[in-house]
Every structure is written in C-alpha cells, then in structure tokens.
Design an enzyme around this catalytic site. Structure first.
Site, short mmCIF file in Angstrom:
data_model
loop_
_atom_site.label_atom_id
_atom_site.label_comp_id
_atom_site.label_asym_id
_atom_site.label_seq_id
_atom_site.Cartn_x
_atom_site.Cartn_y
_atom_site.Cartn_z
N GLU A 192 0.83 -1.53 -0.29
CA GLU A 192 0.09 -0.24 0.26
C GLU A 192 1.18 1.60 0.32
OE1 GLU A 192 -2.65 3.30 0.15
OE2 GLU A 192 -2.89 0.91 -0.19
N GLY A 226 -7.19 1.09 4.31
CA GLY A 226 -8.39 1.08 4.72
C GLY A 226 -8.48 2.00 3.21
N ALA A 277 4.38 -0.76 -5.63
CA ALA A 277 4.27 -1.62 -7.05
C ALA A 277 4.94 -2.08 -8.77
CB ALA A 277 3.48 -2.82 -6.34
N GLY A 296 -17.69 11.80 -11.51
CA GLY A 296 -16.51 9.91 -11.43
C GLY A 296 -15.20 9.81 -11.60
N HIS A 341 -43.48 -4.16 14.84
CA HIS A 341 -44.52 -2.65 14.84
C HIS A 341 -43.46 -1.50 15.87
CE1 HIS A 341 -47.58 0.20 14.36
NE2 HIS A 341 -47.39 0.45 15.47
#
Length: 472
Positions: free
Chosen positions: A32, A37, A113, A276, A449
């Site tokens: 990482e 995370g 990497a 996006g 309920h």
C-alpha cells in the site's frame, strides 16, 4: 516464491482479500502506498458519514421545538472540532484495519508496486529503496481517482475533489457541486446544513442518473427541502476566476427545458467537481504481466475476478461496474477463495447501494425501467413511509418503498427505498433478491411495529394489491 498471494492496495477490497487469503492458510502480503483502509476509510465513505452525521444533528436541532425542546441562541459549529472528530473516526478505523492484518499474519509493505513480470513486482518503498517481491498469485486493488474537468482542475483551495471537500474549515458563502451523483448530493447536504448557498449542476436530465425514476424524483425533493438548488441537463461550459477570488461559471443547457439556460452564470467561492472516477491502472506495468484493460482503462476480469493473466486477479474500482466499497470487499473474498481453489463466482444481481442524504436513498436490483427494457412483465408495489406509525412519531414526512417484480415468475427483481434508515433496510431486500424470494415471502414475514421496515412488508403486499395501511 516469497508469497502465495500478494495484494496490491489496502482499501476495502485489498485488505479484505489479504485477510481472507491468510485465513485460508495462504502466505500473504499487502502493498500500500498510502494508508490502510484506502480511499473509503481515509478520504471517502467514512469521513463523509461523520460530516453527514453532524449535518443531521444540525437538522434535528433546528426542528427540536416541534418536541417542546427549546434551544436558546444561535446554533454554532466549531469546524476545527468537527474536523478533529472526523480525524478521530478515521484514526480508529485505520488502526483497526492494521490490527486485523497483523493478527491474521499478513505482511505489510509500504510503497508503490510495478510489475516486472506475472510473478514479480518491484516496490518503491516509502522509507526509501526498492524491494523485489515474488508471488504465485497477485490481487490488484489499486482503486480509482476523481475525473477532472480541463477548465476546472482541482487546486486544493477553491476547486475541490471529494478529498478536499471533506477538510471543511467553514462553510463558503456560495458552493457549487458539479455532478449530481451520490458523492455530489452528500457533500451538497453537508455544506448546506452548515450555512452555504449550494447549487448542484448535473449534465443528465435527473439527479442520481441510472437510479429508478421514483428515486430520482425523491432526490430532487430532498435537495429542494434542504434549500439546495439543482440544475439538471446543464453543463459548466467555461470557468473564470475573478479578481475577488470567486469563480464565474458559465452554464450551457443540454436540454431546452433545463433550469440552467445558455448564458446563465453561477458565482462560487468553492467548487466541488464530482463527475465520476477513473481507474488507477497506469504505471503498474500491467503490460509486462499480461493484464488486459478495456477502452476506459479498467482491468478486464471474469466472474472469478481473474484477469487475462491466469495467476493475477483484480477487484474493486479498478475493474469498473458500480464503484462501491462493499462490492470491492465481496470481490476480495471471491478472488482469495478462488486462489485457494474454492471455485466461486461473483454475482452482481443483488448488489445494493445507498446515498446517505437525509432521508437516505437505497437501491438494489433492477429499476422499473431496466426491468421493462429486459423484457419482464413488470408488477410494482409501493408504500409511502410517511403513513407509518414510526414516521408520524418522528415527523418523517417523506419516503417510500418500491418493489419491482416479475408478474409471471413472481420473483422480486428490484427494491428501491427512501427512508431515514434506507441503507440498513436495503439489506433485507438484497437477501430477498439473492434467494429468489417472492413479494409474498416478504409480505408474510412479520416485521416489528413500529419500525420503518414495515414499509417493505406493505410494499411487498401491494405488488398483489394486498397492502392494508394505504388507501388506493
């Protein structure tokens, strides 16, 4: 080989894949370049929910007088304290992921990497130097990053991505969100709750493009009630920064009936670009490993999450489809289990998603439009959340549950919910679709309920005209 499995990326897909691989007795490492995370925990899902919870508290306080609770004076927010709370939330969860990796015997490698070949990567270590790692199998989980607009490139100050938008130091006077998807609407709500004048600009005809029509209508209503102006079928044609440091955004209408006409201008102190994500597939040396991409740069995988290289798998945002953290986690399970020889396939049919506005908007399966387009003889059941006893008691005046079913097979095809806890309620619907349940199965299941979940039961009954608590 150094490892049985090497996972590249420790986001919600990568760390889950690494832990599952280790549970299956495979010697595993995870590489990482940032923090455990990934985006979701550090700069996305989790911190945004912390801020949204704060926005929800503001909403509750403003309506406290309905319940005889008087608050003297103005409601004030210490933004330094709000950010500190967000950072504590992130720190706790990052620490939890790190602990889980350690307890499961997963080796951590901090760095970037690049594939040398299908069985080896070269890692540029964060602490300096490089390290070669060889593995029998790899799982690529490098995620995605925000798409940029050429005339509104993020500067970290006034042109923001979702990362900078979470580092709120106070509400700007005028805040413009470009993009009416989940991230855009959530951040619009945060800034509006804390006092900004917010405008959302969406190029498509509706907010939440691709969602069921009843949900897109609900999204527009939610924004309106929050005091947020939404301009659909509208684009930002150009942008110019004035001498006062504010942005002048020239609008261009994509439709003659859009709210924003050509020639209109928005003025903003800060602009969030949320149109996006693009995959992080560059600079990985994928060509050297024999991993193929599609035209948009997403890695091509089969239903087992295997790429064109037989020992390399890919999961999460890097493979496209819906870019959701829980999708990535499930794909991580699938990849790890297939490496261990379990021969399982990924099924997207019951993949839920939630927009964490107030109230929340959740969906799973096919929309009514998608079901009709796929050739189904569609039957629909609806139930308004507002008539529930729980809703009346909590002054919840909006929301619905909509169930889309196939009239011939009586199978549930999709469920769409607008309710305060829609993100939780949708799990029942996802299970129903995964198990090929019928509306009668849901209607015959006794629900507590008074709860919001009763709306799912009633909507299921309404598919066959049997809902009791609504007059047709």
């Amino acid at each position: 080989m150094d490892y049985d499995v090497c996972v590249i990326g420790a986001g919600p897909g990568g760390y889950v894949a690494a832990i599952r691989a280790a549970q299956l007795k495979l010697k595993t490492c995870v590489i990482e370049r940032a923090k455990a995370g990934g985006i979701c925990t550090n700069w996305g899902c989790i911190p945004s929910k912390a801020l949204l919870h704060g926005a929800g508290i503001m909403h509750t306080l403003k309506h406290a007088k309905d319940y005889g609770i008087t608050i003297n004076g103005d409601i004030k927010v210490d933004f330094a304290q709000l950010r500190a709370k967000k950072d504590r939330v992130i720190g706790r969860l990052v620490g939890g992921v790190e602990l889980l990796l350690k307890k499961n015997g997963v080796d951590w490698v901090g760095g970037e990497a690049v594939f040398v070949n299908a069985n080896e990567v070269s890692v540029k270590l964060k602490d300096g130097g490089t390290r070669a790692i060889k593995a029998k199998n790899f799982i690529i989980a490098t995620g995605a990053r925000p798409i940029e607009l050429p005339h509104l490139k993020p500067d970290g100050q006034s042109i923001l991505t979702y990362v900078e938008a979470l580092e709120i130091d106070g509400p700007p006077r005028d805040f413009v969100v470009i993009g009416g998807g989940a991230i855009g609407l959530e951040m619009a709500e945060v800034y509006a709750a804390f006092g900004s004048q917010v405008t959302v600009v969406e190029m498509m005809p509706t907010l939440l493009p691709g969602f069921d029509a009843d949900l897109t209508k609900a999204a527009a209503d939610i924004m309106r009630k929050a005091g947020i102006k939404a301009l659909t079928a509208t684009k930002v044609a150009s942008a110019q920064k004035g001498k006062d440091g504010r942005w002048n955004l020239a609008l261009e209408s994509a439709d003659a009936g859009a709210a924003g006409k050509q020639g209109d201008t928005l003025v903003a102190d800060k602009v969030l670009v949320s149109i996006g994500l693009r995959p992080n597939s560059e600079n990985l040396g994928l060509e050297k490993a024999g991993v193929k991409l599609d035209q948009k740069g997403f890695i091509i995988v089969d239903e087992t999450m295997r790429t064109s290289a037989r020992n390399i798998y890919a999961i999460g945002d890097i493979v496209g489809k819906k870019l959701l953290a829980h999708k990535a986690s499930r794909e991580g399970h699938i990849a790890a289990e297939n490496i261990a020889g379990h021969n399982v396939a990924m099924d997207y049919r019951a993949l839920p998603g939630t927009v964490f506005t107030h109230p929340e908007i959740a969906t799973v399966g096919l929309s009514e439009e998608e079901a009709k387009k796929a050739g189904h003889d569609v039957a629909v059941g609806k139930f308004p959340v507002s008539v529930l006893g729980r809703s009346v008691a909590t002054t919840t005046n909006e929301g619905l549950v909509k169930i889309v079913a196939d009239r011939k097979t009586d199978r549930i095809l999709g469920v769409h919910i607008v309710a305060p806890t829609a993100g939780d309620l949708i799990a029942e619907a996802a299970l129903a679709i995964e198990m090929d349940a019928t509306p009668e199965d849901l209607a015959a299941t006794i629900h507590v309920h008074p709860t919001f979940s009763e709306a799912t039961m009633e909507a299921a009954a309404d598919v066959h005209g049997a809902a009791v608590h609504v007059a047709k």
